[in-house]
Each structure stands twice: as structure tokens, then as C-alpha cells.
Write a protein that holds these residues in place. Sequence first.
Motif, PDB file in Angstrom:
ATOM      1  N   PHE A 173       0.839  -1.112   0.043  1.00 41.72           N
ATOM      2  CA  PHE A 173       0.004   0.179   0.037  1.00 41.72           C
ATOM      3  C   PHE A 173       0.869   1.536  -0.040  1.00 41.72           C
ATOM      4  O   PHE A 173       0.193   2.327  -0.127  1.00 41.72           O
ATOM      5  N   GLN A 174       2.293   1.084   0.225  1.00 41.53           N
ATOM      6  CA  GLN A 174       3.027   2.207   0.157  1.00 41.53           C
ATOM      7  C   GLN A 174       2.508   3.480   1.342  1.00 41.53           C
ATOM      8  O   GLN A 174       2.433   4.593   0.994  1.00 41.53           O
ATOM      9  N   ASP A 175       1.982   2.940   2.332  1.00 43.11           N
ATOM     10  CA  ASP A 175       1.389   3.828   3.515  1.00 43.11           C
ATOM     11  C   ASP A 175       2.636   4.096   4.230  1.00 43.11           C
ATOM     12  O   ASP A 175       1.891   4.506   5.502  1.00 43.11           O
ATOM     13  N   ASN A 176       3.630   4.071   4.338  1.00 44.72           N
ATOM     14  CA  ASN A 176       4.714   4.222   5.305  1.00 44.72           C
ATOM     15  C   ASN A 176       5.378   5.418   4.859  1.00 44.72           C
ATOM     16  O   ASN A 176       6.240   6.102   5.762  1.00 44.72           O
ATOM     17  N   ARG A 177       4.926   6.484   4.010  1.00 48.26           N
ATOM     18  CA  ARG A 177       5.492   7.725   3.790  1.00 48.26           C
ATOM     19  C   ARG A 177       4.368   8.546   2.929  1.00 48.26           C
ATOM     20  O   ARG A 177       3.621   8.330   2.217  1.00 48.26           O
ATOM     21  N   PHE A 178       4.412   9.877   3.335  1.00 48.58           N
ATOM     22  CA  PHE A 178       3.778  10.858   2.607  1.00 48.58           C
ATOM     23  C   PHE A 178       4.429  11.360   1.389  1.00 48.58           C
ATOM     24  O   PHE A 178       5.516  11.359   1.290  1.00 48.58           O
ATOM     25  N   PRO A 179       3.539  11.818   0.164  1.00 47.40           N
ATOM     26  CA  PRO A 179       4.464  11.961  -0.736  1.00 47.40           C
ATOM     27  C   PRO A 179       4.850  13.520  -0.449  1.00 47.40           C
ATOM     28  O   PRO A 179       4.636  14.157   0.494  1.00 47.40           O
ATOM     29  N   SER A 180       6.072  13.781  -1.397  1.00 49.52           N
ATOM     30  CA  SER A 180       6.757  15.149  -1.227  1.00 49.52           C
ATOM     31  C   SER A 180       5.586  16.201  -1.771  1.00 49.52           C
ATOM     32  O   SER A 180       4.682  16.185  -2.409  1.00 49.52           O
ATOM     33  N   PHE A 181       6.247  17.450  -1.263  1.00 49.91           N
ATOM     34  CA  PHE A 181       5.355  18.680  -1.518  1.00 49.91           C
ATOM     35  C   PHE A 181       5.484  18.736  -3.032  1.00 49.91           C
ATOM     36  O   PHE A 181       4.065  19.138  -3.467  1.00 49.91           O
ATOM     37  N   SER A 182       6.418  18.667  -3.660  1.00 48.81           N
ATOM     38  CA  SER A 182       6.434  18.745  -5.200  1.00 48.81           C
ATOM     39  C   SER A 182       5.266  17.923  -5.945  1.00 48.81           C
ATOM     40  O   SER A 182       4.952  18.085  -6.983  1.00 48.81           O
ATOM     41  N   MET A 183       5.581  16.635  -5.148  1.00 45.06           N
ATOM     42  CA  MET A 183       4.496  15.486  -5.747  1.00 45.06           C
ATOM     43  C   MET A 183       2.910  15.917  -5.534  1.00 45.06           C
ATOM     44  O   MET A 183       2.084  15.686  -6.479  1.00 45.06           O
ATOM     45  N   LEU A 184       2.623  16.567  -4.472  1.00 45.45           N
ATOM     46  CA  LEU A 184       1.207  16.889  -4.252  1.00 45.45           C
ATOM     47  C   LEU A 184       1.117  18.128  -5.405  1.00 45.45           C
ATOM     48  O   LEU A 184      -0.094  18.056  -5.861  1.00 45.45           O
ATOM     49  N   ILE A 185       1.874  18.791  -5.447  1.00 48.27           N
ATOM     50  CA  ILE A 185       1.619  20.022  -6.387  1.00 48.27           C
ATOM     51  C   ILE A 185       1.472  19.356  -8.017  1.00 48.27           C
ATOM     52  O   ILE A 185       0.656  19.878  -8.703  1.00 48.27           O
ATOM     53  N   TYR A 186       2.260  18.329  -8.505  1.00 47.79           N
ATOM     54  CA  TYR A 186       2.101  17.719  -9.720  1.00 47.79           C
ATOM     55  C   TYR A 186       0.695  16.904  -9.559  1.00 47.79           C
ATOM     56  O   TYR A 186       0.109  17.075 -10.591  1.00 47.79           O
ATOM     57  N   GLY A 187       0.495  16.344  -8.668  1.00 52.34           N
ATOM     58  CA  GLY A 187      -0.978  15.646  -8.670  1.00 52.34           C
ATOM     59  C   GLY A 187      -1.988  16.461  -8.971  1.00 52.34           C
ATOM     60  O   GLY A 187      -3.037  16.197  -9.706  1.00 52.34           O
ATOM     61  N   VAL A 188      -1.989  17.641  -8.138  1.00 49.82           N
ATOM     62  CA  VAL A 188      -3.224  18.457  -8.264  1.00 49.82           C
ATOM     63  C   VAL A 188      -3.250  19.211  -9.600  1.00 49.82           C
ATOM     64  O   VAL A 188      -4.332  19.255 -10.384  1.00 49.82           O
ATOM     65  N   CYS A 189      -2.113  19.584 -10.218  1.00 53.44           N
ATOM     66  CA  CYS A 189      -1.816  20.178 -11.430  1.00 53.44           C
ATOM     67  C   CYS A 189      -2.380  18.982 -12.693  1.00 53.44           C
ATOM     68  O   CYS A 189      -3.077  19.401 -13.554  1.00 53.44           O
ATOM     69  N   PHE A 190      -1.805  17.899 -12.563  1.00 47.04           N
ATOM     70  CA  PHE A 190      -2.295  16.924 -13.274  1.00 47.04           C
ATOM     71  C   PHE A 190      -3.616  16.648 -13.368  1.00 47.04           C
ATOM     72  O   PHE A 190      -4.412  16.739 -14.441  1.00 47.04           O
ATOM     73  N   LEU A 191      -4.325  16.592 -12.063  1.00 45.40           N
ATOM     74  CA  LEU A 191      -6.024  16.529 -12.211  1.00 45.40           C
ATOM     75  C   LEU A 191      -6.663  17.763 -13.177  1.00 45.40           C
ATOM     76  O   LEU A 191      -7.515  17.597 -13.799  1.00 45.40           O
ATOM     77  N   ILE A 192      -5.911  19.195 -12.590  1.00 43.78           N
ATOM     78  CA  ILE A 192      -6.686  20.169 -13.128  1.00 43.78           C
ATOM     79  C   ILE A 192      -6.588  20.190 -14.867  1.00 43.78           C
ATOM     80  O   ILE A 192      -7.460  20.489 -15.351  1.00 43.78           O
ATOM     81  N   PHE A 193      -5.241  19.760 -15.173  1.00 44.18           N
ATOM     82  CA  PHE A 193      -4.947  20.099 -16.560  1.00 44.18           C
ATOM     83  C   PHE A 193      -5.468  18.813 -17.431  1.00 44.18           C
ATOM     84  O   PHE A 193      -5.452  18.901 -18.612  1.00 44.18           O
ATOM     85  N   PHE A 225      -3.387  19.857 -22.742  1.00 40.69           N
ATOM     86  CA  PHE A 225      -2.683  18.397 -22.914  1.00 40.69           C
ATOM     87  C   PHE A 225      -1.141  18.490 -22.977  1.00 40.69           C
ATOM     88  O   PHE A 225      -0.487  17.761 -22.198  1.00 40.69           O
ATOM     89  N   PRO A 226      -0.439  19.562 -23.646  1.00 42.07           N
ATOM     90  CA  PRO A 226       0.850  19.630 -23.598  1.00 42.07           C
ATOM     91  C   PRO A 226       1.428  20.084 -22.020  1.00 42.07           C
ATOM     92  O   PRO A 226       2.385  19.367 -21.574  1.00 42.07           O
ATOM     93  N   ILE A 227       0.552  20.579 -21.344  1.00 40.72           N
ATOM     94  CA  ILE A 227       1.059  20.693 -19.985  1.00 40.72           C
ATOM     95  C   ILE A 227       1.106  19.646 -19.203  1.00 40.72           C
ATOM     96  O   ILE A 227       1.752  19.282 -18.429  1.00 40.72           O
ATOM     97  N   VAL A 228      -0.074  18.571 -19.568  1.00 39.90           N
ATOM     98  CA  VAL A 228       0.098  17.250 -18.951  1.00 39.90           C
ATOM     99  C   VAL A 228       1.205  16.633 -19.274  1.00 39.90           C
ATOM    100  O   VAL A 228       1.768  16.056 -18.312  1.00 39.90           O
ATOM    101  N   ILE A 229       1.789  16.682 -20.529  1.00 42.31           N
ATOM    102  CA  ILE A 229       2.692  15.852 -20.720  1.00 42.31           C
ATOM    103  C   ILE A 229       4.069  16.423 -19.963  1.00 42.31           C
ATOM    104  O   ILE A 229       4.788  15.651 -19.486  1.00 42.31           O
ATOM    105  N   VAL A 230       4.205  17.945 -20.016  1.00 43.03           N
ATOM    106  CA  VAL A 230       5.208  18.285 -18.999  1.00 43.03           C
ATOM    107  C   VAL A 230       5.183  18.042 -17.545  1.00 43.03           C
ATOM    108  O   VAL A 230       6.071  17.568 -17.008  1.00 43.03           O
ATOM    109  N   ILE A 231       3.929  17.920 -17.065  1.00 44.21           N
ATOM    110  CA  ILE A 231       3.717  17.392 -15.635  1.00 44.21           C
ATOM    111  C   ILE A 231       4.332  16.111 -15.465  1.00 44.21           C
ATOM    112  O   ILE A 231       5.072  15.766 -14.616  1.00 44.21           O
ATOM    113  N   PHE A 232       3.734  15.074 -16.418  1.00 39.99           N
ATOM    114  CA  PHE A 232       4.170  13.788 -16.542  1.00 39.99           C
ATOM    115  C   PHE A 232       5.581  13.679 -16.510  1.00 39.99           C
ATOM    116  O   PHE A 232       6.434  12.823 -15.845  1.00 39.99           O
ATOM    117  N   LEU A 233       6.418  14.312 -17.325  1.00 39.98           N
ATOM    118  CA  LEU A 233       7.992  14.312 -17.594  1.00 39.98           C
ATOM    119  C   LEU A 233       8.584  14.708 -16.353  1.00 39.98           C
ATOM    120  O   LEU A 233       9.916  14.086 -15.851  1.00 39.98           O
TER     121      LEU A 233
END
Length: 283
Positions: free
Chosen positions: A78-98, A269-277
Motif C-alpha cells: 500500500f506504500q502507506d509508510n510515507r507521505f508524498p513530497s510537496f512537489s508531488m502534491l503540486i504535480y498531482g493537483v496540476c495533473f488533475l486540473i489540466f 494536454f501539452p501541460i499534462v505531458i510536461v507534468i508527467f515528464l
Amino acid sequence: MKAFKGYFAKDALWIKLLLVLFFLLIGMVVGSALSLPINTGNEVRDILYGQFVTSIFTFVVSALLIAYLVKNDDENFFQDNRFPSFSMLIYGVCFLIFLMPLVELTTFWNEKLVLPDFLHKLETTIRSLEDEAMEITAMIINRKGEYALLSNVFFLALVPAISEEIFFRGTLQQIFHKHCSPGVSIWVTAIIFSAFHFQFYGFVPRVLLGAMLGYLFYYGRSIYLPILIHFCNNAMAVIVGSIIGFDSTTQQMPGIDTTALYSSVLFSFPIVIVIFLAMRREF
């Protein structure tokens, strides 16, 4: 019980998938059976309580049992032993939005899909079942009351986010990942995730959302990241639907101008690609 810990860890993928199917069906049966006696005198409340009980047994309990049987001692499924980094949280929110414009566009395309003539009866049945499900959802989201919105966010956004992510990303994707490449495990899990919702006319956009959650789990190395983003996606739909009014005739977000989606997809969609990379580079 200790003797069965990791009992199926070294078995073939198809055996583990049979195990998943077995516990999934058992969880559904037990959850449904326990939800049948629920009778509070309020139809909506009964539906929400029933869904809660069914979700816990179908996804959470079955996931815990499956993980116990298929993982090695040193594995944390479950990978429940650590919280995501702040940058990953930002990537996640932006990923969803875009990603949302593409999700909405594929929802529009998916709803317009017409099956061949020889499958007309099947199409009629599917549409009828989905219309009934949408009417129930509309009845729940459009209800008024002091705590209606809060309870909707809890039962329709938080509970599914936690239970489904524990099962699909935390367990099923991890099982596939032990036998397949990360990309294959993510997309196959996303397809199964979408199919399990039994909404044919929302199948493609839900595959996209499932894949996004899978990549967030893989690159973020924490189950809390896809849970959070899944919750945000659900909560956004519940809150907007409650404010504007949920339309039971479409799975699109209320007030969306479909014609404007094409230009917004070209932009986002290009922003999604950038976030993914960027996520992959940080990984």
C-alpha cells in the motif's frame, strides 16, 4: 493465519488474479448482505449507508486479505509508510486540473457512442441501467439539508477515494507490477477500475482518470497521493453538482460548454505531458 502470510507470493499472475476475483466476490456478497437490513426510514440515507458498508467489504477488507496472502514480508503493497513530497502534491493537483478538459471531451465522445444495430437491445439495456444510476446520484446530490453537502462529500467523495485506491492501486496494480512493466500494470488496472464502475458511457474518461491515479501512485510512491487526488476529483463533482444542480441526463460536469473543450484540450494536454515528464524525472 500466520502460516498463510505470503502463501501465494511466488505463484503465477493468473493464480493471484483468481484470488483477487474470489475475495472481491466474497466481499461484495458479504457487504451487500450486511447492507440489506439497513432501514432508517430515509431512502437516501439507506442508499449511502449501504454503499458505505458494501465499499468497505468489497474493496478494503478484500484488499487487506489479498495483500496478506500475496506479498512478501519485506514488501509494502500500500506504500502507506510515507507521505508524498510537496512537489508531488503540486504535480498531482496540476495533473488533475489540466487533465480535466480531456476527460470532459472523452466523456462527450463516449456518451455519443452508438452500438451496431445487432447490439441495439444491449445498448437499450445499458442506457436504461445507467439512467437509473444517474437518477439515484442526482437524487442524492440535489437533496437539500443542513448537512447534505457534508455527508455527500464524505460518502460520495472520501469513502470511494480511500476504498477504491487501497484496492485498485494499492493491491491490484501492485500485483500486476510484480509480473508486468509499470506502464502495463498502470493501464490494465485503469481499464479494470473503469470497467468495475459498470458505466459504459463513462468508460473512456474513467480509464484516463485511473491511469493518472496509477502514475501518481507509482511516481509518488505513496498511496496517500492517489487517495487525495481521487478525493479532490470526486469532491469537485459533488460540490459543483450541489451548487449548480446535478443533471441526471449526462455525466458531464454541469455548465460545461462542449465546443470550448477542443481549444482547452489543445492548451492543457501539452501541460499534462510536461507534468508527467517532471514527475518521472523526480522519480
